[in-house]
Design a protein around this motif. Structure first.
Motif, PDB file in Angstrom:
ATOM      1  N   CYS A 106       0.844  -1.196   0.000  1.00 45.17           N
ATOM      2  CA  CYS A 106       0.000   0.000   0.000  1.00 45.17           C
ATOM      3  C   CYS A 106       0.883   1.251   0.000  1.00 45.17           C
ATOM      4  O   CYS A 106       2.103   1.181   0.152  1.00 45.17           O
ATOM      5  CB  CYS A 106      -0.914  -0.005   1.220  1.00 45.17           C
ATOM      6  SG  CYS A 106      -0.048   0.307   2.777  1.00 45.17           S
ATOM      7  N   THR A 107       0.251   2.383  -0.139  1.00 42.77           N
ATOM      8  CA  THR A 107       0.980   3.655  -0.185  1.00 42.77           C
ATOM      9  C   THR A 107       1.805   3.882   1.079  1.00 42.77           C
ATOM     10  O   THR A 107       2.967   4.291   0.998  1.00 42.77           O
ATOM     11  CB  THR A 107      -0.009   4.815  -0.411  1.00 42.77           C
ATOM     12  OG1 THR A 107      -0.673   4.596  -1.665  1.00 42.77           O
ATOM     13  CG2 THR A 107       0.696   6.153  -0.429  1.00 42.77           C
ATOM     14  N   GLN A 108       1.232   3.619   2.247  1.00 37.61           N
ATOM     15  CA  GLN A 108       1.969   3.835   3.501  1.00 37.61           C
ATOM     16  C   GLN A 108       3.187   2.922   3.592  1.00 37.61           C
ATOM     17  O   GLN A 108       4.249   3.339   4.070  1.00 37.61           O
ATOM     18  CB  GLN A 108       1.058   3.636   4.711  1.00 37.61           C
ATOM     19  CG  GLN A 108      -0.015   4.703   4.832  1.00 37.61           C
ATOM     20  CD  GLN A 108       0.591   6.102   4.934  1.00 37.61           C
ATOM     21  OE1 GLN A 108       1.509   6.351   5.696  1.00 37.61           O
ATOM     22  NE2 GLN A 108       0.066   7.018   4.138  1.00 37.61           N
ATOM     23  N   CYS A 109       3.073   1.693   3.128  1.00 38.70           N
ATOM     24  CA  CYS A 109       4.214   0.778   3.160  1.00 38.70           C
ATOM     25  C   CYS A 109       5.270   1.176   2.132  1.00 38.70           C
ATOM     26  O   CYS A 109       6.464   1.033   2.377  1.00 38.70           O
ATOM     27  CB  CYS A 109       3.749  -0.662   2.968  1.00 38.70           C
ATOM     28  SG  CYS A 109       2.853  -1.278   4.424  1.00 38.70           S
ATOM     29  N   VAL A 110       4.840   1.696   0.985  1.00 39.03           N
ATOM     30  CA  VAL A 110       5.797   2.210   0.001  1.00 39.03           C
ATOM     31  C   VAL A 110       6.570   3.372   0.614  1.00 39.03           C
ATOM     32  O   VAL A 110       7.800   3.457   0.486  1.00 39.03           O
ATOM     33  CB  VAL A 110       5.086   2.635  -1.307  1.00 39.03           C
ATOM     34  CG1 VAL A 110       5.992   3.485  -2.175  1.00 39.03           C
ATOM     35  CG2 VAL A 110       4.638   1.397  -2.083  1.00 39.03           C
ATOM     36  N   GLU A 129      -4.691   0.205  -5.636  1.00 37.91           N
ATOM     37  CA  GLU A 129      -4.166   1.559  -5.481  1.00 37.91           C
ATOM     38  C   GLU A 129      -3.307   1.925  -6.697  1.00 37.91           C
ATOM     39  O   GLU A 129      -2.762   1.058  -7.356  1.00 37.91           O
ATOM     40  CB  GLU A 129      -3.273   1.658  -4.246  1.00 37.91           C
ATOM     41  CG  GLU A 129      -4.001   1.554  -2.929  1.00 37.91           C
ATOM     42  CD  GLU A 129      -3.063   1.804  -1.769  1.00 37.91           C
ATOM     43  OE1 GLU A 129      -2.471   2.900  -1.704  1.00 37.91           O
ATOM     44  OE2 GLU A 129      -2.920   0.904  -0.947  1.00 37.91           O
ATOM     45  N   ASN A 132       0.629   4.145  -4.863  1.00 38.76           N
ATOM     46  CA  ASN A 132       1.779   3.376  -4.391  1.00 38.76           C
ATOM     47  C   ASN A 132       2.838   3.213  -5.485  1.00 38.76           C
ATOM     48  O   ASN A 132       4.015   3.495  -5.278  1.00 38.76           O
ATOM     49  CB  ASN A 132       1.357   2.023  -3.819  1.00 38.76           C
ATOM     50  CG  ASN A 132       0.488   1.204  -4.748  1.00 38.76           C
ATOM     51  OD1 ASN A 132       0.159   1.611  -5.875  1.00 38.76           O
ATOM     52  ND2 ASN A 132       0.098   0.034  -4.289  1.00 38.76           N
ATOM     53  N   GLN A 133       2.417   2.798  -6.660  1.00 38.92           N
ATOM     54  CA  GLN A 133       3.356   2.626  -7.769  1.00 38.92           C
ATOM     55  C   GLN A 133       3.907   3.963  -8.239  1.00 38.92           C
ATOM     56  O   GLN A 133       5.091   4.085  -8.563  1.00 38.92           O
ATOM     57  CB  GLN A 133       2.689   1.889  -8.924  1.00 38.92           C
ATOM     58  CG  GLN A 133       3.634   1.596 -10.062  1.00 38.92           C
ATOM     59  CD  GLN A 133       2.988   0.781 -11.157  1.00 38.92           C
ATOM     60  OE1 GLN A 133       1.834   0.399 -11.081  1.00 38.92           O
ATOM     61  NE2 GLN A 133       3.746   0.505 -12.198  1.00 38.92           N
ATOM     62  N   TRP A 136       6.594   5.032  -5.805  1.00 33.15           N
ATOM     63  CA  TRP A 136       7.803   4.218  -5.956  1.00 33.15           C
ATOM     64  C   TRP A 136       8.572   4.646  -7.209  1.00 33.15           C
ATOM     65  O   TRP A 136       9.794   4.660  -7.224  1.00 33.15           O
ATOM     66  CB  TRP A 136       7.457   2.743  -5.988  1.00 33.15           C
ATOM     67  CG  TRP A 136       8.664   1.878  -5.838  1.00 33.15           C
ATOM     68  CD1 TRP A 136       9.208   1.062  -6.788  1.00 33.15           C
ATOM     69  CD2 TRP A 136       9.492   1.760  -4.684  1.00 33.15           C
ATOM     70  NE1 TRP A 136      10.324   0.445  -6.284  1.00 33.15           N
ATOM     71  CE2 TRP A 136      10.523   0.857  -4.992  1.00 33.15           C
ATOM     72  CE3 TRP A 136       9.475   2.335  -3.411  1.00 33.15           C
ATOM     73  CZ2 TRP A 136      11.520   0.503  -4.087  1.00 33.15           C
ATOM     74  CZ3 TRP A 136      10.462   1.987  -2.506  1.00 33.15           C
ATOM     75  CH2 TRP A 136      11.468   1.082  -2.846  1.00 33.15           C
ATOM     76  N   TRP A 143       9.266  -1.830 -10.050  1.00 32.02           N
ATOM     77  CA  TRP A 143       7.968  -2.278  -9.548  1.00 32.02           C
ATOM     78  C   TRP A 143       7.532  -3.415 -10.466  1.00 32.02           C
ATOM     79  O   TRP A 143       7.230  -3.177 -11.629  1.00 32.02           O
ATOM     80  CB  TRP A 143       6.991  -1.102  -9.602  1.00 32.02           C
ATOM     81  CG  TRP A 143       5.627  -1.334  -9.110  1.00 32.02           C
ATOM     82  CD1 TRP A 143       4.546  -1.744  -9.844  1.00 32.02           C
ATOM     83  CD2 TRP A 143       5.148  -1.109  -7.786  1.00 32.02           C
ATOM     84  NE1 TRP A 143       3.423  -1.800  -9.062  1.00 32.02           N
ATOM     85  CE2 TRP A 143       3.759  -1.400  -7.787  1.00 32.02           C
ATOM     86  CE3 TRP A 143       5.742  -0.690  -6.599  1.00 32.02           C
ATOM     87  CZ2 TRP A 143       2.989  -1.290  -6.640  1.00 32.02           C
ATOM     88  CZ3 TRP A 143       4.956  -0.579  -5.467  1.00 32.02           C
ATOM     89  CH2 TRP A 143       3.596  -0.873  -5.498  1.00 32.02           C
TER      90      TRP A 143
END
Length: 146
Positions: A106-110, A129, A132-133, A136, A143
């Protein structure tokens, strides 16, 4: 002795790990952080914080648990993401070069991974989502769905 595994082997290992260890009713996700040689530095699975208990054994502990919403929204979910747990357990964050996950982070983990020298994220299934990509890509990271 440390043995480097290929991404497909790690993905299969993570799928088994998620099925066995992840204690979230919404998502069973596991990930591994690897160094430049492909050696596993740490792993993580998603689920409730240790002090709260287990969402599968006691579904009442998670206010975000809604069978109709499974895999869609994490609103109200107490689960800690696999990537965060793997980062917490990693003894050498500066050695991280790859993240392999059963699902695109997810965005927060990215954002969390952007604090490390990781340059490639491999995942088995995509997420719904797009940010997120996009995030990154801003750090020129790879990715790739495997």
């Amino acid at each position: 002795m440390t043995i480097a595994l290929n991404v497909e082997d790690i993905g299969a290992m993570l799928t088994r790990l998620a099925d066995r260890e992840a204690n979230c009713n919404k998502r069973k996700i596991a990930c591994a952080l690897l160094n430049k040689h492909g050696e596993v530095l740490s792993t993580g699975v998603n689920g409730a914080p240790r002090l709260l208990g287990d969402c599968i054994l006691d579904p009442s502990i998670c206010p975000g648990r809604d069978p109709e919403n499974k895999g869609k929204s994490l609103t109200g979910c107490y689960g800690i993401h696999a990537e965060i747990r793997a980062l917490k357990d990693c003894k050498n964050i500066d050695a991280i070069r790859y993240l392999v996950s059963t699902k695109a982070p997810c965005t927060q983990c990215v954002l969390a991974m952007m604090t490390t020298p990781c340059h490639t994220i491999y995942f088995l299934t995509p997420s719904n989502e797009t940010l997120n990509q996009e995030l990154w890509g801003k750090v020129q990271g790879n990715w790739e769905q495997v």
